[in-house]
Enzyme design. Structure first.
Site, PDB file in Angstrom:
ATOM      1  N   HIS A 284    -118.180   9.614   0.105  1.00 19.53           N
ATOM      2  CA  HIS A 284    -117.726  10.420  -1.032  1.00 19.53           C
ATOM      3  C   HIS A 284    -116.671   9.655  -1.833  1.00 19.53           C
ATOM      4  CE1 HIS A 284    -119.385  14.606  -0.744  1.00 19.53           C
ATOM      5  NE2 HIS A 284    -119.803  14.110   0.408  1.00 19.53           N
TER       6      HIS A 284
ATOM      7  N   GLY B  40    -125.127  25.298  -1.616  1.00 21.57           N
ATOM      8  CA  GLY B  40    -126.389  24.790  -1.102  1.00 21.57           C
ATOM      9  C   GLY B  40    -126.218  24.392   0.352  1.00 21.57           C
ATOM     10  N   GLY B  41    -127.298  23.969   0.944  1.00 25.71           N
ATOM     11  CA  GLY B  41    -127.266  23.559   2.343  1.00 25.71           C
ATOM     12  C   GLY B  41    -126.760  22.139   2.499  1.00 25.71           C
TER      13      GLY B  41
ATOM     14  N   ARG C 126    -116.735   8.079  -6.193  1.00 28.25           N
ATOM     15  CA  ARG C 126    -115.856   8.588  -7.236  1.00 28.25           C
ATOM     16  C   ARG C 126    -115.519   7.516  -8.259  1.00 28.25           C
ATOM     17  NH1 ARG C 126    -111.872  10.997  -2.835  1.00 28.25           N
ATOM     18  NH2 ARG C 126    -113.436  12.260  -1.803  1.00 28.25           N
TER      19      ARG C 126
ATOM     20  N   ARG D  85    -126.725  18.336   2.837  1.00 29.39           N
ATOM     21  CA  ARG D  85    -127.532  17.270   2.234  1.00 29.39           C
ATOM     22  C   ARG D  85    -128.492  17.776   1.155  1.00 29.39           C
ATOM     23  NH1 ARG D  85    -124.611  13.027   3.597  1.00 29.39           N
ATOM     24  NH2 ARG D  85    -124.780  12.375   5.752  1.00 29.39           N
ATOM     25  N   SER D  86    -128.127  18.857   0.496  1.00 29.91           N
ATOM     26  CA  SER D  86    -128.977  19.411  -0.556  1.00 29.91           C
ATOM     27  C   SER D  86    -128.798  18.709  -1.887  1.00 29.91           C
ATOM     28  CB  SER D  86    -128.676  20.901  -0.731  1.00 29.91           C
ATOM     29  OG  SER D  86    -127.337  21.065  -1.180  1.00 29.91           O
ATOM     30  N   GLY D  87    -127.702  17.965  -2.045  1.00 30.65           N
ATOM     31  CA  GLY D  87    -127.398  17.323  -3.322  1.00 30.65           C
ATOM     32  C   GLY D  87    -126.310  18.044  -4.095  1.00 30.65           C
TER      33      GLY D  87
END
Length: 174
Positions: A49, A7-8, A53, A10-12
């Protein structure tokens, strides 16, 4: 199960990938560049990130993606192939090499990753960037990265059971 999530920006896609592996013991493979002191934006992104986690996850920061796959002792989440390609090009000082030289350099490592992915006995979720939907980059480095990552994505997708495209937080299974 092997799943490639693309995905692009910041697409999730990372959140979706994280949801696929659950909260049990997982090895989170971070194959990209380590944040440098002078890049606050990159350091903040990596920190966000890390904070997401679960405590049961182990983090492995390495450019040796094939080795991480071959040595897996449980589920893996690899985030992301785009930073892996960038890290390899940086480490080898390859940004200024001729396109065919860079392609050959990546191909050897990519072939090893594909074999290790196919041979891995554990679930693996890999995250990558979809860079082929935008404008043609104005600079050689951007075009080189786009082309190499596009090839990487195709080869890894062939070795996966599923490919998920994430757009605006919505998931399309291809």
């Amino acid at each position: 199960m092997k799943v490639l999530v693309t995905g692009g920006v910041r697409s999730g896609k990372s959140r979706h990938a994280e949801s696929l592996v659950g909260t049990g013991p997982v090895t989170y493979v971070a194959p990209g560049p380590v944040p440098e002191d002078d890049d606050a934006d990159w350091a903040a992104r990596v920190a966000a990130h890390r904070e997401r986690r679960p405590a049961a996850w182990r983090t492995l920061e390495t450019h040796d993606l094939a080795g991480a796959l071959a040595g897996a002792d449980g589920p893996l989440l690899v985030d992301c192939l785009g930073t892996w390609v960038t890290g390899l090009l940086d480490a080898d000082g390859a940004w200024d090499l001729a396109s065919d030289e860079v392609g050959a350099l990546l191909e050897a490592r990519l072939a090893a990753v594909v074999v290790a992915l196919r041979d891995c006995a554990h679930d693996v979720v890999l995250v990558t960037n979809e860079v082929g939907l935008g404008v043609v980059p104005a600079h050689r480095s951007g075009r080189l990265f786009r082309d190499l990552l596009g090839t990487t994505n195709q080869r890894v997708a062939e070795a996966c059971d599923e490919v998920h495209l994430v757009v605006a937080g919505r998931v399309l299974r291809l």
